[in-house]
Design an enzyme around this catalytic site. Sequence first.
Site, PDB file in Angstrom:
ATOM      1  N   LYS A  66       0.870  -1.184   0.000  1.00 38.71           N
ATOM      2  CA  LYS A  66       0.000   0.000   0.000  1.00 38.71           C
ATOM      3  C   LYS A  66       0.902   1.228   0.000  1.00 38.71           C
ATOM      4  O   LYS A  66       1.864   1.296   0.774  1.00 38.71           O
ATOM      5  CB  LYS A  66      -0.900  -0.017   1.233  1.00 38.71           C
ATOM      6  CG  LYS A  66      -1.939   1.093   1.254  1.00 38.71           C
ATOM      7  CD  LYS A  66      -2.880   0.951   2.443  1.00 38.71           C
ATOM      8  CE  LYS A  66      -3.956   2.033   2.443  1.00 38.71           C
ATOM      9  NZ  LYS A  66      -4.904   1.892   3.566  1.00 38.71           N
ATOM     10  N   SER A 141      -9.675   2.100   2.266  1.00 38.94           N
ATOM     11  CA  SER A 141      -8.763   2.761   1.358  1.00 38.94           C
ATOM     12  C   SER A 141      -7.733   1.830   0.709  1.00 38.94           C
ATOM     13  O   SER A 141      -7.099   2.214  -0.265  1.00 38.94           O
ATOM     14  CB  SER A 141      -8.004   3.882   2.094  1.00 38.94           C
ATOM     15  OG  SER A 141      -7.219   3.319   3.136  1.00 38.94           O
ATOM     16  N   SER A 165     -10.082   0.048   6.504  1.00 39.66           N
ATOM     17  CA  SER A 165      -9.420   0.097   5.195  1.00 39.66           C
ATOM     18  C   SER A 165      -8.758  -1.190   4.723  1.00 39.66           C
ATOM     19  O   SER A 165      -8.398  -1.293   3.552  1.00 39.66           O
ATOM     20  CB  SER A 165      -8.381   1.214   5.172  1.00 39.66           C
ATOM     21  OG  SER A 165      -9.023   2.420   4.875  1.00 39.66           O
TER      22      SER A 165
END
Length: 462
Positions: A66, A141, A165
């Site tokens: 990420k 996210s 997320s």
Amino acid sequence: MIIADKNTKAVDLVRAALDRAKECEDYHCFISMNEARALERAREIDERIAKGEKVGRLAGVPYALKDNYLSPDGVTTAAARMLDNFPSPITATAVARVEAEGAIMIGRANLDAFAHGSSTENSYFGPTLNSYDKSRVAGGSSGGSAAAVALDIVQFALGSDTGGSIRQPASYNGIWGMKPTYGTVSRYGVVAMASSLDAMGCLAKSADDINLVMSIMAGKDPKDSTTIDDFWTRELEDAKPKKKKIGIISDFLKDGIDPEVSKTVLDYAKKMEKAGYTVEEISMPIMRYGLAIYYIIQPAEVASNLSRYDGIRYGHRASDTTDLDSIYGKTRDEGFMPENKRRIMIGNFVLSSGFYDAYYLKAQKARTLLVNAYNEAFEKYDALLCAVAPAPPFKLGEKTDDPLQMYMEDMLSVLANLAGVPSVATPAGKSKSGLPIGVQLIGPRQSDQVLLNIAKNVEEAA
Ligand code: GLN
């Protein structure tokens, strides 16, 4: 997990991952690729294997990072213009740990800018598409991380979970996601969102893979004083629940929950019963306030954490400025996405004198009530069961003009972060139209492996 050895070359694993990433380019899982460096690392690992040297537990395993984790490979953008050219001066502890075991980062996964969002549509670089249906969001996210695993580009991905997320995109893409107990994995070297809620974890396709990666990342780090001693030490089989009793949070079976989602939760409860668990409904009315508590505390911490981006020290700096104030103003205007700005505004509002007592302080008190409700429930139950998100993955653009609708997405996932307790998201079923639906098991602090054990057990029994 497929790990490199004498018969399986790391170079082949990495090449296959990079090829698959190319095939799946239209999903936009990645902000940048790490091709040359990934192949170089794979070659090094193959050489060591050929020489008979010891290699790590993740030798040659390609993974997606990420893009809010700092790593020396490439730039860490946090999917924001503010950092779109930011070379990392340090390496995140979690990255250092998985790479010390031989894992190879093939690309930096897309996210909502600064991890603010539930759809990956807030990325400065454009959205990630859902792996099941390209007209829908991947969740967020950690949308890029989730889609990259679901599309079989990588075997695991690192994510961060401040209010869902990791779990929500995992659920939206039919895979597993782990948000561990607060303090399990070091936050050092990860772009901070809301420091009392941020948890670093991973996404993968099985309980065993999650367990392996988490056991490597977990443990105390002198660079993050909130980390706790390593408790991720057992074999998964040995992390058995003591009571074999599960509570379904009944407040989340109706109002605002899609009937297909509720049905999936109840079906999962039946599977749990078949696997030998006693499942009961438990009403926890305070949980309904979780979203309100979260959307006060989280923006307050966001406003504080984002104040460092001033165009002076690092990151983007606007041109055509006339004085210090205009550097600050223009830089922050250009560098942040609208959602980032919204949170800064809300955060500063709830912290401002005159409103602090009414909002921030009250939310902190309510947070304590929520923690108490959990503690009470965990006297009786090993874990609590509820959906991850109130509905299956929604259409791209469906909620971008309505922030409140987007926030509603998080009503179930923020609860574990507020209390600092672990939660694992596991695939549980599909909607009539074939979209994945996940459920989560939430347990007391440090019961992370027990939750994985239960979910694995249920999957096998079914
Ligand atoms: N969707 C939640 C939010 O927008 C959670 C984000 C996260 O966990 N990083 O705040």
